[in-house]
Scaffold this active site. Structure first.
Site, short mmCIF file in Angstrom:
data_model
loop_
_atom_site.label_atom_id
_atom_site.label_comp_id
_atom_site.label_asym_id
_atom_site.label_seq_id
_atom_site.Cartn_x
_atom_site.Cartn_y
_atom_site.Cartn_z
N LYS A 145 0.83 -1.25 -0.06
CA LYS A 145 0.00 -0.05 0.05
C LYS A 145 0.69 1.16 -0.05
O LYS A 145 2.06 1.25 0.62
CB LYS A 145 -0.99 -0.03 1.26
CG LYS A 145 -2.14 0.58 1.20
CD LYS A 145 -3.38 -0.11 0.90
CE LYS A 145 -4.50 0.80 0.78
NZ LYS A 145 -5.71 -0.06 0.65
N GLY A 181 -20.51 6.86 6.53
CA GLY A 181 -19.69 7.06 5.28
C GLY A 181 -20.63 6.77 4.15
O GLY A 181 -20.31 5.62 3.39
N VAL A 182 -21.19 7.84 3.30
CA VAL A 182 -21.75 7.34 1.91
C VAL A 182 -20.97 8.28 0.75
O VAL A 182 -21.55 8.97 0.23
CB VAL A 182 -23.25 7.87 2.03
CG1 VAL A 182 -24.02 6.60 2.62
CG2 VAL A 182 -23.59 9.02 2.75
N GLY A 183 -19.73 7.62 0.65
CA GLY A 183 -18.82 8.21 -0.37
C GLY A 183 -18.84 7.25 -1.59
O GLY A 183 -19.91 6.72 -2.07
N VAL A 217 -17.92 4.22 -1.99
CA VAL A 217 -18.82 2.82 -1.91
C VAL A 217 -20.07 3.08 -1.01
O VAL A 217 -20.93 2.18 -1.31
CB VAL A 217 -17.69 1.84 -0.90
CG1 VAL A 217 -18.20 0.77 -0.70
CG2 VAL A 217 -16.41 2.00 -1.55
N1 PHE Z 1 -7.91 0.47 -2.72
C1 PHE Z 1 -8.88 -0.57 -2.71
C2 PHE Z 1 -8.89 -1.66 -1.71
O1 PHE Z 1 -8.04 -1.43 -0.80
C3 PHE Z 1 -8.95 -0.92 -4.24
C4 PHE Z 1 -7.39 -1.55 -4.69
C5 PHE Z 1 -7.09 -2.81 -4.49
C6 PHE Z 1 -6.53 -0.70 -5.15
C7 PHE Z 1 -6.16 -3.31 -4.86
C8 PHE Z 1 -5.52 -1.13 -5.67
C9 PHE Z 1 -5.15 -2.62 -5.66
O2 PHE Z 1 -9.22 -2.57 -1.73
#
Ligand code: PHE
Length: 358
Positions: A83, A187-189, A191
């Site tokens: 991440k 949270g209604v963004g 998703v």
């Molecule tokens: N950010 C989202 C998640 O955590 C989607 C995501 C998944 C982005 C995989 C990039 C790679 O699930």
């Protein structure tokens, strides 16, 4: 918020490594946390937001990267946990934001695929298309008539959350029927908004809460639901609570107040203290659906869209979240333990098996 220094945070982390860059022009810090590469290349979204201190951004990246390891393993997909965080000290707009994203893209390209990024909190499909001008290593970007277009994973994540909610409701109440169930969405963004519509279409009673009062009102109106003030979320009776905003909302303060039987939502890292808070929920008899199983729909979609899979196959794959989660909930019930433990066992077994195969 951590009081530890950057080097202490990195030393005490159970991941592989962290790439750190101070972006002098914007004053932002780039953190790329690589947690695990057993199943494949570390892959996960890029969060871009303000942090009080860079250490807070680093910790977020490390915790979220770990969550991605669990997410990919939990849904049997051949990617590893990673991440990134672009930790801002001030808001960036216009050309300055674009230039910062381009420099971030060049850093990813220099890493030659050691990490793949995608959309996350604070970044948009447009941001991803900008990053993709500099690097191949972005998930969910497709070529459309010569220009790059990034897809929005939000509605797919919402489909997965719906599947997760069905599994949780059918496990707890004996029927996957959502009609007249009261579901509170925090949270209604990206998703939460599509989720509210999906639930309303199933006949659920939808309660919505958002820090942005206009957004809350607008979504509530369009799904014939009602608004819950942000400071009332944890005290409002409902059947199921769906956290779809920030992490750490389930903690020593909030869990004793909850008036629901189930929690299943999209936010990453919902438990503030994983072990303790999972136990707290279990002790209160609240069924907690592990966040990284429930919210995997976006990740599934980004990968499959990049491979040009047809829409119905993507939805079918996301729908499997329901079976995967039901198995976990059943195992946990038999062992009288938190579903988080059952999910973690599944992930640990998978990773251990993959490591010994090599
Ligand atoms: N950010 C989202 C998640 O955590 C989607 C995501 C998944 C982005 C995989 C990039 C790679 O699930």
């Amino acid at each position: 918020m951590p009081t530890a220094s950057m080097h202490e945070l990195i030393r005490d982390w159970d991941g592989l490594s962290v790439v750190v860059r101070h972006d002098r022009d914007s004053g932002a810090w780039f953190f790329i946390a690589l947690h695990d590469a057993t199943l494949g290349p570390p892959t996960g979204g890029c969060r871009m937001t303000l942090y009080p201190r860079p250490e807070d951004g680093l910790l977020d990246a490390m915790r979220l990267a770990r969550g991605m390891t669990f997410k990919w393993a939990g849904i049997d997909m051949e990617f590893g946990g990673g991440k990134s965080v672009i930790a801002l000290s001030r808001p960036l707009e216009g050309q300055e934001r674009i230039d910062t994203l381009l420099r971030f893209g060049r850093l990813l390209e220099a890493l030659k695929g050691a990490y793949w990024t995608g959309e996350d909190l604070g970044t948009t499909p447009r941001d991803m298309a900008i990053i993709a001008r500099e690097t191949r290593f972005v998930q969910g970007v497709v070529d459309e008539g010569g220009s790059k277009k990034a897809v929005d994973p939000g509605p797919y994540t919402a489909q997965g959350v719906l599947a997760g909610i069905r599994a949780t409701v059918s496990h707890t109440l004996g029927s996957r029927e959502l009609r007249d169930r009261t579901i509170l969405i925090q949270g209604v963004g990206d998703v939460g908004d599509p989720l509210a519509h999906l639930l309303a279409a199933e006949g659920a009673r939808v309660l919505v809460s958002d820090l942005d009062p206009d957004q809350a009102r607008e979504v509530a109106r369009s799904v014939d639901g009602s608004v819950v003030a942000p400071d009332r979320v944890y005290d409002t009776p409902c059947d199921l609570f769906a956290p779809c905003a920030v992490g750490a909302v389930l903690n020593a303060d909030t869990i004793p107040r909850l008036q629901c039987r189930m929690v299943a939502g999209a936010a990453n890292n919902q438990l503030k203290d994983e072990g303790e808070d999972a136990l707290r929920l279990h002790a209160r008899g609240i069924v907690y659906a592990p966040d990284y199983i429930v919210n995997a729909g976006g990740a599934i979609a980004l990968i499959m869209l990049g491979r040009e899979a047809p829409g119905d196959r993507i939805l079918a794959r996301i729908g499997k979240i329901e079976d995967a989660l039901r198995t976990i909930l059943e195992e946990a019930a038999v062992a009288d333990e938190s579903p988080l433990l059952a999910a973690q066992r599944k992930v640990d077994d998978l990773l251990r098996g993959a490591r010994s195969d090599r």
